[in-house]
Each structure stands twice: as C-alpha cells, then as structure tokens.
Write an enzyme that holds these catalytic residues in place. Structure first.
Site, PDB file in Angstrom:
ATOM      1  N   LYS A 153     -11.510 111.311 -46.714  1.00 49.81           N
ATOM      2  CA  LYS A 153     -10.960 110.705 -45.515  1.00 49.81           C
ATOM      3  C   LYS A 153     -12.045 109.915 -44.795  1.00 49.81           C
ATOM      4  CE  LYS A 153     -12.863 112.282 -42.419  1.00 49.81           C
ATOM      5  NZ  LYS A 153     -14.320 112.413 -42.075  1.00 49.81           N
ATOM      6  N   TYR A 213      -8.935 113.562 -37.691  1.00 49.71           N
ATOM      7  CA  TYR A 213      -8.467 114.957 -37.711  1.00 49.71           C
ATOM      8  C   TYR A 213      -7.504 115.211 -36.556  1.00 49.71           C
ATOM      9  CZ  TYR A 213     -12.046 116.270 -41.129  1.00 49.71           C
ATOM     10  OH  TYR A 213     -12.818 116.373 -42.262  1.00 49.71           O
TER      11      TYR A 213
HETATM   12  P1  NAD Z   1     -23.566 110.805 -46.804  1.00 50.80           P
HETATM   13  O1  NAD Z   1     -24.227 109.670 -46.106  1.00 50.80           O
HETATM   14  O2  NAD Z   1     -24.228 112.128 -46.707  1.00 50.80           O
HETATM   15  O3  NAD Z   1     -23.363 110.460 -48.339  1.00 50.80           O
HETATM   16  C1  NAD Z   1     -22.940 109.184 -48.773  1.00 50.80           C
HETATM   17  C2  NAD Z   1     -23.348 108.997 -50.226  1.00 50.80           C
HETATM   18  O4  NAD Z   1     -23.006 107.665 -50.604  1.00 50.80           O
HETATM   19  C3  NAD Z   1     -24.850 109.161 -50.484  1.00 50.80           C
HETATM   20  O5  NAD Z   1     -25.032 109.852 -51.677  1.00 50.80           O
HETATM   21  C4  NAD Z   1     -25.346 107.737 -50.624  1.00 50.80           C
HETATM   22  O6  NAD Z   1     -26.466 107.634 -51.479  1.00 50.80           O
HETATM   23  C5  NAD Z   1     -24.129 107.064 -51.254  1.00 50.80           C
HETATM   24  N1  NAD Z   1     -24.095 105.603 -51.022  1.00 50.80           N
HETATM   25  C6  NAD Z   1     -23.803 104.694 -51.966  1.00 50.80           C
HETATM   26  N2  NAD Z   1     -23.867 103.450 -51.469  1.00 50.80           N
HETATM   27  C7  NAD Z   1     -24.234 103.572 -50.193  1.00 50.80           C
HETATM   28  C8  NAD Z   1     -24.488 102.641 -49.155  1.00 50.80           C
HETATM   29  N3  NAD Z   1     -24.348 101.324 -49.339  1.00 50.80           N
HETATM   30  N4  NAD Z   1     -24.834 103.102 -47.941  1.00 50.80           N
HETATM   31  C9  NAD Z   1     -24.951 104.433 -47.717  1.00 50.80           C
HETATM   32  N5  NAD Z   1     -24.734 105.372 -48.661  1.00 50.80           N
HETATM   33  C10 NAD Z   1     -24.378 104.947 -49.889  1.00 50.80           C
HETATM   34  O7  NAD Z   1     -22.074 110.878 -46.242  1.00 50.80           O
HETATM   35  P2  NAD Z   1     -21.094 112.121 -46.304  1.00 50.80           P
HETATM   36  O8  NAD Z   1     -21.174 112.867 -45.025  1.00 50.80           O
HETATM   37  O9  NAD Z   1     -21.259 112.868 -47.557  1.00 50.80           O
HETATM   38  O10 NAD Z   1     -19.672 111.357 -46.273  1.00 50.80           O
HETATM   39  C11 NAD Z   1     -19.126 110.744 -47.440  1.00 50.80           C
HETATM   40  C12 NAD Z   1     -17.605 110.655 -47.278  1.00 50.80           C
HETATM   41  O11 NAD Z   1     -17.078 111.967 -47.150  1.00 50.80           O
HETATM   42  C13 NAD Z   1     -17.142 109.914 -46.034  1.00 50.80           C
HETATM   43  O12 NAD Z   1     -15.994 109.169 -46.315  1.00 50.80           O
HETATM   44  C14 NAD Z   1     -16.823 111.017 -45.038  1.00 50.80           C
HETATM   45  O13 NAD Z   1     -15.833 110.650 -44.091  1.00 50.80           O
HETATM   46  C15 NAD Z   1     -16.320 112.101 -45.961  1.00 50.80           C
HETATM   47  N6  NAD Z   1     -16.528 113.463 -45.416  1.00 50.80           N
HETATM   48  C16 NAD Z   1     -15.490 114.312 -45.416  1.00 50.80           C
HETATM   49  C17 NAD Z   1     -15.633 115.587 -44.920  1.00 50.80           C
HETATM   50  C18 NAD Z   1     -14.480 116.548 -44.935  1.00 50.80           C
HETATM   51  O14 NAD Z   1     -14.584 117.625 -44.350  1.00 50.80           O
HETATM   52  N7  NAD Z   1     -13.395 116.209 -45.602  1.00 50.80           N
HETATM   53  C19 NAD Z   1     -16.871 115.989 -44.407  1.00 50.80           C
HETATM   54  C20 NAD Z   1     -17.920 115.102 -44.448  1.00 50.80           C
HETATM   55  C21 NAD Z   1     -17.747 113.823 -44.959  1.00 50.80           C
END
Ligand code: NAD
Length: 365
Positions: free
Chosen positions: A135, A220
């Site tokens: 999401k 949410y």
């Molecule tokens: P994060 O920044 O920790 O991870 C993002 C990942 O994408 C990293 O591994 C990064 O290297 C990669 N990436 C590839 N291209 C990139 C770019 N151009 N810029 C930045 N990063 C890049 O983020 P996250 O917190 O893991 O979130 C990722 C997704 O998961 C989002 O869509 C977020 O909304 C979703 N999320 C959902 C929940 C949930 O409870 N459902 C919780 C956290 C995050």
C-alpha cells in the site's frame, strides 16, 4: 511449484479471466490442486521487507520466501545466506523480467517506494506471476486501474498488502459494521500520523512517494472508515495545513478530511508527518468502539462500550501471507484485492483535489 503446463494455465483461467493469452506467452500459473505452498519473491529489500515480511516466512504454512529482487548486491549476499535463496532465484531491477522463465517463483511481492509499484506490478503480471503489492497500490487512480487491467489481462491475481484485513480486531470492526451489536455507525474519528523529519528519504519526495502522510499512513484511516461502516463514501471534503514548509517541501505536512457516507455517517480524519497519532473511534447508534493503537503491527488495543476487545495478538504479516496464499490456491475472492486498493486511491485523489480547492466537496466516482 514446479509443473507448469498448458492444462494448468487453462485451469487457472477459472480465476475469473474470460480471455486467452497469446500462445507464445510464458505461463507460470498455478495448479492449486497439486500444490499447497506458494513460492514468493520479494522485490525491494528495504525496511518493511527486512524487518516484517522476511521473518514472517519462518511461521507461514502456505508460502515460502523463495526469491529476491534487489538493486543492492551487498544486501543480496546477506539475504541469500540468511534465507537460503539459490542464485537462480535472485534478480536485479534490470533482469527482473527473466523471472518469467523461473517456475520456482509463483508470486511476486512488490515492496518498493510507492511510485515504483505500477511498473513492477505490471512487469510481474507480464511475467505470468501473481502479484502482491504494498500500500498505497499506486500514486494515482489511473495507475491503479492500469495495474488491475494488466493483471486481468495476464490472468494473474493482484492483491494489496492490507495486513489488517487478516487480523481479528479489524475483522470484529467489520462485523460490527452490520449493526447487530451497537446499531448503525453515526460518526467516526480515524487518524494516523508520525513525526517524519528525514527530508532525504523517498517518503518526503513527491516523485517517489506520490504524496505525504496521506499516502503513507492516512490510507489506513481511510480504509478503516470504509470497513467500519461497510460503505463507500459519496463525497469528501479536505483541508491541508503546512506549518514547516522548509521540512515538508514538496509533499503535504498535515491533511484533515471528512468522508460523507450514503447512510449519513460522517468521518473526520487527520494524517500528518509532524506528530504522533494513531486512533480509531466509532460512534454507533448505541455505544462506541475505540482503538489505539489501531493500525500498526500490534499489539493492537481497544474496547467497546460493552468492554475490552479481547482478541489474540497475532503476527499480521504471517496471517496476511497465509491468507493470500490460501485465496490464490483455492481460488477464493481476496480480502485485499486490487479493487480494494483502487477505492482508497480514488478517495486519496479526491482528498488532494478538495484540499487544493479550499475544501470544496469532491464526489467519489
Ligand atoms: P524502504 O525505504 O525501507 O525500502 C524501499 C526499498 O526500495 C529499499 O530496499 C530501496 O533500496 C529500494 N529502492 C529501489 N529504488 C529506489 C529508489 N529510487 N529510491 C528509494 N528506494 C529505492 O521503504 P519501506 O518502509 O520498506 O516501504 C516500502 C513499501 O512498503 C512502501 O510502499 C510502503 O508504503 C510499504 N510499507 C507497508 C507497510 C505495511 O504495514 N503494510 C509498512 C511499511 C511500508
């Protein structure tokens, strides 16, 4: 899943697609009769994938972490060792499409920054894989519609990472929406915000996030108002407030909005990157429900006017992954479909539109 025959593919068409794929398409669709475990590849090894999703696979019954897709060779080495992932199931963002030829991967799970979901979901669908997407499913309604259409065209399932739909507090709120216990919903307050000061992170960049806290956590609150009422809003009004433009440069800082439901129920919500709040209050004709925390990984906590909400504390991601695998394997409707994600995107877009027009009511189509 190792056997992928044309017969399997034809069986998979009963998922709901009424058309055939081109003859030369590589088909890695699933025969649920012969299989009880789905092999999942995670795309994007960031915080959520590392700390929540990957460890969940130690507890899942219906699915296995089988592959990874990453742009970071150093992360790949760590993950390969930690999760025993063979080289043949490792991809980067450039060679990802090769996954079409890999019968060991059934499902691709996209955990990338929001603005990358559209591209990778469509590439996964074109590779013939079922898709789970985090999401918000996209950064616009148009993108979300394209993703749904491409998955339909490819004959694969699309599911959105709405983990709460698989956990018991949320399922109780959905049950209460029917009105037997406390009567109809009259009014809701649903808010989610956190203090995000990391100006360099993708969440703070419109191009990668599609927006601020509304996209990230406000979703949410929107989703909660929909499952607490069991209704879809007719229209929305919204107001945006920015007190620190030097921190929240090209995204919104705080958004407040009201959803107006056909029954007359009204919700009031706030999402923000400049303060911590996480609550849901539902006022029924008789009584109330109140939860805080209401949306994070738990333990969730709540009570109703009848007493404490006493539900088991579960690992959300395990319940969601197993639940989704079961839906795919047994061809069940999804609790967290692409259409569910699209509805939230429509509301998000309407909220931004209303706020940009000084709070004017915007119809949700
Ligand atoms: P994060 O920044 O920790 O991870 C993002 C990942 O994408 C990293 O591994 C990064 O290297 C990669 N990436 C590839 N291209 C990139 C770019 N151009 N810029 C930045 N990063 C890049 O983020 P996250 O917190 O893991 O979130 C990722 C997704 O998961 C989002 O869509 C977020 O909304 C979703 N999320 C959902 C929940 C949930 O409870 N459902 C919780 C956290 C995050």
């Amino acid at each position: 899943m190792n056997t992928h025959t044309r017969r399997d593919f034809l069986q998979s068409l009963s998922l709901g697609t009424a058309f055939l794929l081109p003859q030369n398409r590589i088909l890695n669709t699933i025969n649920p009769k012969n299989n009880t475990v789905l092999n999942i590849a995670l795309v994007g090894l960031g915080s959520y994938a590392t700390h929540q999703l990957a460890p969940a696979f130690a507890h899942t019954k219906n699915c296995k972490l089988a592959g990874i897709v990453s742009g970071s060779p150093s992360k790949v080495e760590i993950w390969k060792k930690k999760y025993n992932i063979p080289d043949k199931n490792v991809y980067n963002y450039s060679n990802f499409d090769e996954i079409a030829h890999n019968p060991d991967i059934d499902v691709v799970y996209v955990v990338l920054p929001n603005a990358m979901h559209h591209e990778f979901v469509i590439r996964a669908a074109k590779a013939g894989k079922h898709v789970i997407c985090e999401k918000p499913m996209a950064v616009s309604v148009k993108e979300a519609q394209e993703m749904i259409a491409e998955c339909k065209k490819a004959g694969v399932r699309l599911m959105i990472g709405y983990r709460l739909h698989y956990e018991p507090f949320t399922q109780e709120i959905m049950r209460l929406s029917k009105g037997q216990d406390h009567g109809k919903v009259k009014f809701i307050e649903a808010s989610f915000g956190w203090r995000n000061r990391d100006t360099k992170a993708w969440r703070m960049q419109q191009k990668l996030s599609g927006g601020g806290a509304l996209m990230d956590v406000g979703i949410y609150a929107i989703n909660a108002c929909r499952y607490a009422t069991g209704e879809e809003p007719n229209f929305v009004t919204a107001q945006s407030v920015k007190t620190e433009p030097s921190v929240y440069i090209d995204i919104e800082e705080t958004m407040m909005w009201q959803l107006h439901f056909p029954s007359g129920a009204i919700s009031q919500s706030t999402s923000t990157y400049n303060g911590n709040i996480q609550r849901l209050f539902v006022s029924y004709e008789q009584g109330f429900l109140e939860m805080s925390p209401a949306y994070d990984y738990g333990p969730l906590k709540g009570r109703t006017s009848k007493g404490a909400m006493d539900f088991p504390v579960i690992y959300h991601q395990v319940a969601m992954l197993d639940g989704m695998a079961e839906e795919i394997l047994h061809k069940l409707p999804s609790k967290a479909s692409g259409e569910e994600g699209l509805q939230d995107m429509k509301i998000i877009e309407a909220i931004y539109q209303s706020a940009s027009q000084g709070g004017a009511p915007i119809k949700i189509s």
